[in-house]
Write a protein that holds these residues in place. Sequence first.
Motif, PDB file in Angstrom:
ATOM      1  N   LEU A 139     -16.212  39.163 -27.027  1.00  0.00           N
ATOM      2  CA  LEU A 139     -16.168  40.624 -27.029  1.00  0.00           C
ATOM      3  C   LEU A 139     -15.327  41.161 -25.878  1.00  0.00           C
ATOM      4  O   LEU A 139     -14.552  42.110 -26.018  1.00  0.00           O
ATOM      5  N   VAL A 140     -15.500  40.517 -24.719  1.00  0.00           N
ATOM      6  CA  VAL A 140     -14.801  40.980 -23.516  1.00  0.00           C
ATOM      7  C   VAL A 140     -13.285  40.900 -23.726  1.00  0.00           C
ATOM      8  O   VAL A 140     -12.550  41.842 -23.413  1.00  0.00           O
ATOM      9  N   TYR A 141     -12.823  39.792 -24.270  1.00  0.00           N
ATOM     10  CA  TYR A 141     -11.369  39.602 -24.401  1.00  0.00           C
ATOM     11  C   TYR A 141     -10.765  40.592 -25.379  1.00  0.00           C
ATOM     12  O   TYR A 141      -9.668  41.108 -25.177  1.00  0.00           O
ATOM     13  N   GLU A 142     -11.510  40.840 -26.459  1.00  0.00           N
ATOM     14  CA  GLU A 142     -11.026  41.807 -27.443  1.00  0.00           C
ATOM     15  C   GLU A 142     -10.786  43.158 -26.764  1.00  0.00           C
ATOM     16  O   GLU A 142      -9.761  43.796 -26.927  1.00  0.00           O
ATOM     17  N   ARG A 143     -11.764  43.556 -25.978  1.00  0.00           N
ATOM     18  CA  ARG A 143     -11.673  44.873 -25.329  1.00  0.00           C
ATOM     19  C   ARG A 143     -10.674  44.872 -24.184  1.00  0.00           C
ATOM     20  O   ARG A 143     -10.058  45.895 -23.890  1.00  0.00           O
ATOM     21  N   LEU A 144     -10.540  43.735 -23.570  1.00  0.00           N
ATOM     22  CA  LEU A 144      -9.536  43.595 -22.500  1.00  0.00           C
ATOM     23  C   LEU A 144      -8.151  43.851 -23.092  1.00  0.00           C
ATOM     24  O   LEU A 144      -7.361  44.644 -22.567  1.00  0.00           O
ATOM     25  N   GLY A 201     -16.549  47.760 -17.962  1.00  0.00           N
ATOM     26  CA  GLY A 201     -17.213  49.015 -17.611  1.00  0.00           C
ATOM     27  C   GLY A 201     -18.538  49.146 -18.339  1.00  0.00           C
ATOM     28  O   GLY A 201     -18.731  48.536 -19.391  1.00  0.00           O
ATOM     29  N   TYR A 202     -19.445  49.933 -17.777  1.00  0.00           N
ATOM     30  CA  TYR A 202     -20.722  50.173 -18.446  1.00  0.00           C
ATOM     31  C   TYR A 202     -20.442  50.977 -19.703  1.00  0.00           C
ATOM     32  O   TYR A 202     -19.730  51.980 -19.675  1.00  0.00           O
ATOM     33  N   ASN A 203     -20.972  50.549 -20.783  1.00  0.00           N
ATOM     34  CA  ASN A 203     -20.675  51.030 -22.133  1.00  0.00           C
ATOM     35  C   ASN A 203     -19.539  50.242 -22.750  1.00  0.00           C
ATOM     36  O   ASN A 203     -19.270  50.355 -23.941  1.00  0.00           O
ATOM     37  N   GLY A 204     -18.833  49.500 -21.876  1.00  0.00           N
ATOM     38  CA  GLY A 204     -18.013  48.434 -22.410  1.00  0.00           C
ATOM     39  C   GLY A 204     -16.717  48.721 -23.106  1.00  0.00           C
ATOM     40  O   GLY A 204     -16.104  47.805 -23.605  1.00  0.00           O
ATOM     41  N   THR A 205     -16.238  49.962 -23.162  1.00  0.00           N
ATOM     42  CA  THR A 205     -14.984  50.131 -23.895  1.00  0.00           C
ATOM     43  C   THR A 205     -13.768  49.817 -23.025  1.00  0.00           C
ATOM     44  O   THR A 205     -12.819  49.220 -23.491  1.00  0.00           O
ATOM     45  N   THR A 206     -13.812  50.229 -21.764  1.00  0.00           N
ATOM     46  CA  THR A 206     -12.703  49.887 -20.874  1.00  0.00           C
ATOM     47  C   THR A 206     -12.992  48.552 -20.204  1.00  0.00           C
ATOM     48  O   THR A 206     -14.045  48.365 -19.604  1.00  0.00           O
ATOM     49  N   VAL A 207     -12.052  47.639 -20.341  1.00  0.00           N
ATOM     50  CA  VAL A 207     -12.130  46.385 -19.584  1.00  0.00           C
ATOM     51  C   VAL A 207     -10.858  46.281 -18.756  1.00  0.00           C
ATOM     52  O   VAL A 207      -9.770  46.028 -19.279  1.00  0.00           O
ATOM     53  N   LEU A 214      -9.331  57.041 -22.615  1.00  0.00           N
ATOM     54  CA  LEU A 214     -10.312  56.432 -23.501  1.00  0.00           C
ATOM     55  C   LEU A 214      -9.672  55.326 -24.316  1.00  0.00           C
ATOM     56  O   LEU A 214      -8.550  55.464 -24.787  1.00  0.00           O
ATOM     57  N   VAL A 215     -10.408  54.250 -24.470  1.00  0.00           N
ATOM     58  CA  VAL A 215      -9.902  53.103 -25.220  1.00  0.00           C
ATOM     59  C   VAL A 215     -10.697  53.023 -26.513  1.00  0.00           C
ATOM     60  O   VAL A 215     -11.922  53.027 -26.493  1.00  0.00           O
ATOM     61  N   LYS A 216     -10.011  52.962 -27.603  1.00  0.00           N
ATOM     62  CA  LYS A 216     -10.707  52.904 -28.909  1.00  0.00           C
ATOM     63  C   LYS A 216     -11.156  51.488 -29.191  1.00  0.00           C
ATOM     64  O   LYS A 216     -10.415  50.550 -29.027  1.00  0.00           O
TER      65      LYS A 216
END
Length: 840
Positions: free
Chosen positions: A62-67, A238-244, A838-840
């Motif tokens: 999940l982290v890499y996808e959002r990164l 980040g908390y809520n996880g959209t921005t990495v 904001l990151v989608k």
Amino acid sequence: MANKKAANAASASSFDSASLNYTKEDFKAKIVHHLHSTLGTSENKATKQSWWKATCAAVNELVYERLTQTQQTHANKDTRAVHYLSAEFLMGRLTANNLHNLHLFNVCSDALKDLGINLTDLCEEEPDMALGNGGLGRLAACFIDSLATLNLPALGYGIHYENGLFRQEIHNGRQIERPDSWREYGNPWEICRPESIQEVALGGYVETIYSEKDGSLKKVWHPAQKIKGVPWDIPVVGYNGTTVNILRLWESKAPESFDWDVFNAGGYVDAQAEKARAETISKVLYPNDSTEAGKILRLVQQYFFSACSLKDILRRYKRAHTLASGKVDYSEFANKIAVQLNDTHPTIAIPELMRIFVDEEGLGWEEAWNICYKVFSYTNHTLLPEALEKWPVYIFERVLPRHLEIIYEINRRFLEGECERVFPGNDFIKAKLSLIEEGSTRMVRMGNLCVVGSHKVNGVAAIHSKLVKEDLFPEYAQIWNDKFCNVTNGVTPRRWMLSCNPELAKLYTETLGSDEWVTKLDKLKDLKKYADNADFQKKFMAIKHANKVKLATVIKAETGIEVDPNALFDIQIKRLHEYKRQQLNLLYILALYRRVLENPDLEMTPHVFIFGSKAAPGYKMAKDIIYAINKVGERINNDARIKGKIKVVFMPNYRVSLAEKLIPAADVSQQISTAGYEASGTGNMKLAMNGAITLGTMDGANIEIVEEAGEENNAIFGLSVDEVKSVKANGYNPWDYYNRDHEIKKALDWLDSDYFTPGFPGELAGIKRALLEGGDTYLALADFRSYSDAHARLEKMYANKKGWAKSAILNSITMGKFNSDRSIQDYVDQVWSLETCLVK
Ligand code: T68
């Protein structure tokens, strides 16, 4: 405006968190999959470490996808970004933190439970990433968490130390340093990026070339050596996880090409030695907190990571701003790039950027300077003279000859320009403000270079920023009044409440009916109406008690000492330094011990004094204080006469993961620095948030903490900043206190006996000498009586259970200001002018 935007951005994303779609079954499948195909093992054979790494791998999907999403979004939008340059990032462990920030902690815990594994146990497998000394490094770690949480485009840049801060062992009461090889068995959170390798140069000489064409002089640096910087990226979720965002740490290597000639000449051994030298640069973190070692390697480290980072920044900038002609358009540089200097350690980035612009990119000096100072801003973390960095000019000549010339030119223009304008003909002030200190060894003053080369300079708490402006840099403030500002430190409530104190977090969320407080810590103020509520108090104190029970187990396991969870847990955790005054705490313990011996029926609450602290390996007095705490503890803990009324615990190897266990269990938080010496403190904030009452001086952020929580809910004592100044100005004589105060005399004389070190009289006498003959630089004796009185007030407060609960609750719920999200928002508004993305 920006303020509101950031706040909205953080909350908006809490509802579209894709991780909410992860079920327990998904997670189980992923973990097992990674156990098999990433770790190459099976459920029945896997060690705890394999389970941990398989879990991390599942999270990383999940982290890499959002990164990738985040980085693409930032690149596409060509966002302005802040680049946080810091020689230290004290990250601690990442597993629980990443799970919480992705809202996956409970799902993961349930998945593992089904697999017969306990997540909390598993988290203990992770070595701390201890790439920092103390507050400054931990602040950087909290700040990158907040930057990602607020959806701000940001990169952290630092050094990929092979060995972090030493592991501390205690042998017969003394500190022993052992290497810390945190990634010996691999670290699942870091990604090597060979595609972004940079090369930086060192040493050599500068050639001046005269141009026949236009009569100009061109400088050409012929370095003696090249070093390769290999980037390792740590995703910052980040908390809520959209921005990495990314924390990029540079590892030094010898370039592939360099050793061929030596090899061919048969110099295999020399070539290997040369290679080892290149790799030395990122080998180890210097363990000095608040003192400067002045070692060449340290300057090389500073240049290495600053230069690699700037090259990385320029590479990215050029990708978006190269014109069709092939020329780079630098007119947007200062609009796109902000660089924050975390203390003076990365100062060399200022002349390095000038060198790149003028020598490599062909900009004129003025054009280059106009961009340069707008890019940089500088945070000061200390006023201690021994911590203000200065480098001998002769070292600069050897290591960075071209940078020295550039510093001279910056200096000449400053002294002849702004300085002359405000202080015409004043050579005394010019000598003081010069970037070069004259004397038998000429020195480059890095703090002065930071002030001249930045558009903003900030301190880290209101009182500290005032002292930075008025005492440290008053003449600079006359030249550039608006350059100076304050940003009070903060800490991330994700790690320092939600993750380390889950039961308290649950109580707050359930009572408020929302977990909004995790980003908007101010929301906890809505709990004020419960501070007096018997039921709420009961729950709050039961959580504190449970945390103390857990800590008692850890204490027993680490030290063998039994402590009673019903006793008052009084905690002082921070680096060991005379200005932080662990020795004052020790003097009080001695006085109290004597009181109990002299009056065995003395009514008192059983009191456990807990210390956690590392001393710089070369700081003898600090190490002597650790020894004294341990020896005094040994005697007291084994003295049946006092019936367990006092216990003294020194917890070895204080580090982030240990702090996470100590802080939720504290009743009292000792913040007892001599006023004017602790820039801010951040442990004070973490402890208060978790319901500890501050026993402290009016120093650093303590002042702002009691402003929020109420002086009546804390125990404040001692001389103020102004009183410290005047006591010193009037000629302080510690002997007066020794001669007049019976308890002080007895305590100091005790240290000068063999009472605590049977058969070895005087082993602890160095502390007495420092406090008397040494002049007691940090006024421990002057503050002793008022400190002792504050302890007495605390005792009284603690005896009133309801009153104590109320004060503890009020401390915890009024710490909204000390959320690092607020600090970051202050930087955004006052220093960086960043926009959220904001990151989608
Ligand atoms: C601390 N400084 C301050 N320095 O002492 C503390 N120094 O008051 C403040 O809260 C904190 O910074 C954050 O602002 C440090 O931690 C160092 O660790 C350090 C490291 C290397 C050289 C000098």
